[in-house]
Design an enzyme around this catalytic site. Structure first.
Site: not given
Length: 329
Positions: A148, A161
């Protein structure tokens, strides 16, 4: 090679596995693999969600689609899944996509949220990679790890995350270097914001309604976010072409460039952005997006509704409409 390029014709299409494939980006990736002639296995933790996703793909593509109920945090279970797929379909393509999203200021979470993110995303990708590689070496196959933009720089209120995705990115780059001589390609994928309906399955802490509001608006806002089906098509193209790295969305590419050229300045600017995000309102259990509630401020509600409109429409197509065990990004 065009977007519609298919794999070479054989008696049975290449065997492909997508972890976190029951919804969101994983489901869109599986659809594009199926359209290109692959025999696809979807892996996730929720059996009912998997069957719903597989039934949809079979109806839409006519492809052979299998399901595997598997927790990627359990290496033994992942190894058994790989063995079954290899013996049944062959194993040519593996996409490690399983993940969780926790949105909260760091004051509202603790060690357990970081551990959960690392076990699901990093250890999940690690288990998937290590168990798949013996088979992929035999087929000169393709492996992709979904990172990501959040792994390319630390994102406020998404720290578990970001930490896990940063580790996934490093793993992908290292594996690419070490497996190239064996004919295995490893693609590191770093998407930016995508309209996958993930705000319904993400977990929120602190001021949950305010956190839900900003996250769902940003994830669906025009110019900031990308259509998930288009993103999935680009990811599958990159895997087929054996690309080493793919960064998706213009804002993600800009953030990567800025951090690479001026990391200190980028970090300071990120700190200014963090001041605009909701403050913590104590610690408590995280709540899924479907339970987090809407922002209390009427202006914030309107902003959320505007920004998230496209993302809300993606919920059903991405199989995100019913909360269940967290399995995909």
């Amino acid at each position: 090679m065009t977007d519609r390029t298919r794999f070479p014709t054989r008696l049975k299409g290449p065997g492909a596995l997508v972890t976190g494939g029951s919804r969101g980006l994983g489901l869109f990736i599986a659809r594009h693999l199926a359209e290109r002639g692959c025999t696809v296995t979807l892996a996730a933790r929720d059996a009912a969600e998997l069957e719903r996703a597989a039934g949809r793909l079979r109806a839409e593509t006519g492809a052979t689609v299998h399901v595997a109920v598997c927790d990627v945090r359990d290496r033994a279970a992942v190894g058994e899944m790989m063995r079954v797929i290899h013996e049944r379909d062959g194993l040519d393509i593996v996409i490690a996509n399983a993940g969780v999203i926790q949105v909260a200021p760091v004051e509202a979470i603790g060690h357990e949220e970081f551990t959960d993110a690392m076990e699901t995303m990093f250890h999940g990708a690690l288990h998937t990679s290590l168990e798949a590689l013996p088979y992929l070496r035999a087929t000169r196959g393709r492996l992709a790890l979904i990172g990501s933009v959040g792994g390319l720089l630390g994102v406020p209120h998404l720290l578990p995350y970001s930490c896990a995705k940063a580790a996934v990115g490093a793993l992908a780059e290292g594996l690419h270097a070490e497996t190239a001589a064996a004919g295995v390609s490893v693609t590191a994928v770093h998407p930016g914001l995508m309209r996958t309906g993930s705000h319904r399955q993400a977990e929120f802490g602190g001021d949950t309604s305010a956190e839900f509001g900003w996250f769902s608006a940003a994830a669906g806002a025009p110019l900031l976010s990308m259509d998930a089906d288009r993103a999935a098509r680009r990811i599958v193209d990159a895997v087929i072409r054996r690309r080493a790295r793919l960064v998706l969305t213009a804002p993600a590419k800009a953030a990567q460039l800025a951090h690479g050229v001026a990391p200190g300045l980028t970090t300071r600017l990120t700190g200014l952005t963090a001041r605009l995000l909701p403050s913590a309102s104590g610690r408590g259990p995280l709540r899924q997006g479907s339970e987090a509630g809407l922002p209390r401020n009427p202006i914030a509600r309107r902003i959320r509704a505007w920004g998230s409109a496209r993302n809300d429409r993606a919920v059903r197509e991405a199989n995100q409409q019913e909360p269940g065990p967290r399995t995909s990004s």
